[in-house]
Design a protein around this motif. Sequence first.
Motif, mmCIF file in Angstrom:
data_model
loop_
_atom_site.group_PDB
_atom_site.id
_atom_site.type_symbol
_atom_site.label_atom_id
_atom_site.label_comp_id
_atom_site.label_asym_id
_atom_site.label_seq_id
_atom_site.Cartn_x
_atom_site.Cartn_y
_atom_site.Cartn_z
ATOM 1 N N MET A 27 0.747 -1.279 0.063
ATOM 2 C CA MET A 27 0.286 0.151 0.205
ATOM 3 C C MET A 27 1.154 1.317 0.036
ATOM 4 O O MET A 27 1.242 0.902 1.214
ATOM 5 C CB MET A 27 -0.991 0.323 1.330
ATOM 6 N N PHE A 28 0.368 2.077 -1.233
ATOM 7 C CA PHE A 28 1.320 3.111 -1.129
ATOM 8 C C PHE A 28 1.162 4.190 -0.172
ATOM 9 O O PHE A 28 -0.484 4.382 -0.040
ATOM 10 C CB PHE A 28 1.279 4.264 -2.452
ATOM 11 N N LYS A 29 1.811 5.336 0.684
ATOM 12 C CA LYS A 29 1.150 6.162 1.401
ATOM 13 C C LYS A 29 1.586 7.540 0.908
ATOM 14 O O LYS A 29 1.665 7.939 -0.514
ATOM 15 C CB LYS A 29 2.216 5.800 3.096
ATOM 16 N N GLU A 30 0.584 8.541 0.973
ATOM 17 C CA GLU A 30 0.350 9.330 0.513
ATOM 18 C C GLU A 30 1.534 10.337 0.813
ATOM 19 O O GLU A 30 2.161 10.917 1.951
ATOM 20 C CB GLU A 30 -0.518 10.434 0.773
ATOM 21 N N ASN A 57 7.772 11.768 8.209
ATOM 22 C CA ASN A 57 5.890 11.331 7.395
ATOM 23 C C ASN A 57 6.783 10.962 6.095
ATOM 24 O O ASN A 57 6.633 9.907 5.797
ATOM 25 C CB ASN A 57 4.769 11.678 7.928
ATOM 26 N N GLU A 104 9.250 8.211 4.918
ATOM 27 C CA GLU A 104 7.917 6.461 5.711
ATOM 28 C C GLU A 104 7.326 6.632 4.521
ATOM 29 O O GLU A 104 7.146 5.289 3.975
ATOM 30 C CB GLU A 104 7.914 7.005 7.558
ATOM 31 N N ALA A 105 6.727 7.142 4.585
ATOM 32 C CA ALA A 105 5.812 7.531 3.008
ATOM 33 C C ALA A 105 6.936 7.251 1.756
ATOM 34 O O ALA A 105 6.555 5.917 0.274
ATOM 35 C CB ALA A 105 5.327 8.293 2.466
ATOM 36 N N LYS A 115 9.121 5.599 1.177
ATOM 37 C CA LYS A 115 9.719 4.166 1.722
ATOM 38 C C LYS A 115 8.438 3.210 1.435
ATOM 39 O O LYS A 115 9.253 1.740 0.656
ATOM 40 C CB LYS A 115 10.108 3.903 3.021
ATOM 41 N N SER A 116 7.436 3.052 1.284
ATOM 42 C CA SER A 116 6.523 3.029 0.982
ATOM 43 C C SER A 116 6.263 2.667 -0.608
ATOM 44 O O SER A 116 5.886 1.443 -1.112
ATOM 45 C CB SER A 116 5.327 3.616 1.222
ATOM 46 N N TYR A 117 6.799 3.026 -1.173
ATOM 47 C CA TYR A 117 6.850 3.388 -2.229
ATOM 48 C C TYR A 117 8.464 2.555 -3.116
ATOM 49 O O TYR A 117 8.520 1.482 -3.807
ATOM 50 C CB TYR A 117 7.522 4.685 -3.304
ATOM 51 N N GLY A 152 10.464 0.220 -1.001
ATOM 52 C CA GLY A 152 9.771 -0.859 -0.426
ATOM 53 C C GLY A 152 9.153 -1.784 -1.817
ATOM 54 O O GLY A 152 9.001 -3.084 -1.430
ATOM 55 N N ASN A 153 8.347 -1.642 -2.792
ATOM 56 C CA ASN A 153 7.661 -2.526 -3.397
ATOM 57 C C ASN A 153 8.297 -2.665 -5.280
ATOM 58 O O ASN A 153 7.538 -2.791 -5.905
ATOM 59 C CB ASN A 153 6.063 -1.124 -3.908
#
Length: 96
Positions: free
Chosen positions: A1-4, A83, A86-87, A89-91, A93-94
């Motif tokens: 899941m991608f964070k904004e 934040n 961290e967001a 990293k969500s991209y 990490g994928n």
Amino acid sequence: MFKELDPLLHSELRLAVMSILISVEEADFVFIKEQTKATSGNLSVQIDKLSKAGYIEITKTFKGKMPQTLCRLTPIGRQAFENYIEALKSYIGNIG
């Protein structure tokens, strides 16, 4: 899941300013300008946007007879930067 991603920080120059300020107590306008290679006008506009968002604090003072603009990260700005990382990293990490 991608964070904004925070749209305010998703600008190269504003992100660069925040990256500089995250590692120092404060920095003056001239130092930030030298580090980012931005024009005075553009940097001034971007710093103003960060200030209005509450991400940075601006103090106008004098160094001798010369005006000096000091920028400092606020706790809100520090949290917004963390934040944002961290967001990102969500991209990242994928990948793969």
